[in-house]
Design a protein around this motif. Structure first.
Motif, mmCIF file in Angstrom:
data_model
loop_
_atom_site.group_PDB
_atom_site.id
_atom_site.type_symbol
_atom_site.label_atom_id
_atom_site.label_comp_id
_atom_site.label_asym_id
_atom_site.label_seq_id
_atom_site.Cartn_x
_atom_site.Cartn_y
_atom_site.Cartn_z
ATOM 1 N N LYS A 10 -6.276 7.340 0.758
ATOM 2 C CA LYS A 10 -6.525 7.511 -0.937
ATOM 3 C C LYS A 10 -6.736 5.972 -1.204
ATOM 4 N N PRO A 31 0.757 3.578 -9.344
ATOM 5 C CA PRO A 31 0.738 4.166 -11.083
ATOM 6 C C PRO A 31 -0.267 3.542 -11.674
ATOM 7 N N LYS A 72 -4.273 9.619 -13.230
ATOM 8 C CA LYS A 72 -4.676 9.699 -12.003
ATOM 9 C C LYS A 72 -6.117 10.674 -11.810
ATOM 10 N N THR A 100 6.699 3.749 -4.755
ATOM 11 C CA THR A 100 7.615 4.701 -5.309
ATOM 12 C C THR A 100 6.795 5.501 -6.385
ATOM 13 N N ASP A 101 7.488 6.441 -6.721
ATOM 14 C CA ASP A 101 6.782 7.068 -8.053
ATOM 15 C C ASP A 101 7.275 6.500 -9.546
ATOM 16 N N ARG A 133 0.706 -1.053 0.246
ATOM 17 C CA ARG A 133 -0.125 0.156 0.034
ATOM 18 C C ARG A 133 0.997 1.398 0.106
ATOM 19 N N VAL A 134 2.376 1.036 -0.228
ATOM 20 C CA VAL A 134 2.967 2.248 -0.290
ATOM 21 C C VAL A 134 3.969 2.159 -1.559
ATOM 22 N N SER A 158 -12.645 7.046 -7.048
ATOM 23 C CA SER A 158 -12.513 7.077 -5.833
ATOM 24 C C SER A 158 -13.541 7.675 -4.886
ATOM 25 N N GLU A 163 -9.186 9.154 -9.320
ATOM 26 C CA GLU A 163 -9.675 10.468 -8.323
ATOM 27 C C GLU A 163 -11.214 10.169 -8.552
ATOM 28 N N TYR A 165 -3.980 4.160 -2.852
ATOM 29 C CA TYR A 165 -2.613 4.394 -2.285
ATOM 30 C C TYR A 165 -1.556 4.990 -3.165
ATOM 31 N N GLY A 166 -1.922 5.775 -4.083
ATOM 32 C CA GLY A 166 -0.872 6.149 -4.912
ATOM 33 C C GLY A 166 -0.211 5.432 -5.824
#
Length: 193
Positions: free
Chosen positions: A90, A96, A54, A17-18, A14-15, A61, A58, A93-94
């Motif tokens: 979120k 990609p 992205k 990198t970019d 759930r975490v 979500s 959103e 979880y960010g």
């Protein structure tokens, strides 16, 4: 990676990198999805939507964010697990990439939709792990759209009319390196001989 090593390293991530998921990695995950077992071999009953946008994430979500505000509902879902903070959470979880698996809804074999989608998602989850990527199942996002039909953004997926998004998978590069988990007997099992 050996199969049982993959099983031991599989976890919900759930975490991220970019770093983007490469086209080659994504293709391998989709090959794994297409290798999943399927009831009556009806692969035409499935659709996979790959979302990298992205803004679209959103919009998908919004219903989940509303469901998070209903702490009674969330407590029933979470059980003894701690609830996520409302403002910081979120749903994707960010990550990609979000892979959304939809299925044609029909009465011929009721419930098989969930089995088929589960098989596809598990194959994608294991493929991501084998590639050194992180991934996590996403179900609540789509369940919340069914709970709050006025916030249902599934039309963004441009699915045929009788298809419904059932489950998703977020994929990306994990912040931490994967490590082996201790394998435990968690499921009560009874053997009949």
């Amino acid at each position: 990676m050996e199969f049982f090593d993959t099983i031991k390293q599989r976890k919900s991530t759930r975490v991220f990198t970019d770093e983007p998921v490469s086209d080659k990695e994504l293709k391998q995950i989709l090959i794994a999805a297409n290798a999943a077992p399927m009831g009556s071999a009806r692969y035409d009953n499935l659709r996979i939507s790959v979302v990298k946008n992205k803004n679209m994430m959103e919009k998908l979500s919004v219903a989940m964010e509303k469901m998070l505000q209903d702490r009674t509902k969330m407590k029933a879902i979470a059980g003894s697990n701690p609830l996520p903070p409302i403002k910081a959470f979120k749903p994707f979880y960010g990550a990609p990439v979000v892979l959304i698996v939809s299925h044609k809804m029909h009465d011929v074999q009721p419930g098989i939709e969930y089995t088929n989608v589960g098989c596809v998602c598990e194959n994608m989850h294991l493929a991501a792990t084998a590639l050194g990527l992180g991934s996590c199942y996403m179900w609540g996002v789509f369940e919340s759209m069914r709970l709050y039909p006025e916030l249902d953004a599934s039309s963004l997926l441009e699915l045929p009319e009788d298809y419904m998004p059932i489950m998703g998978m977020i994929v990306g590069h994990p912040i931490t390196e994967p490590n082996e988990r201790e394998m435990k007997d968690k499921i009560p099992t009874r053997i009949f001989e």
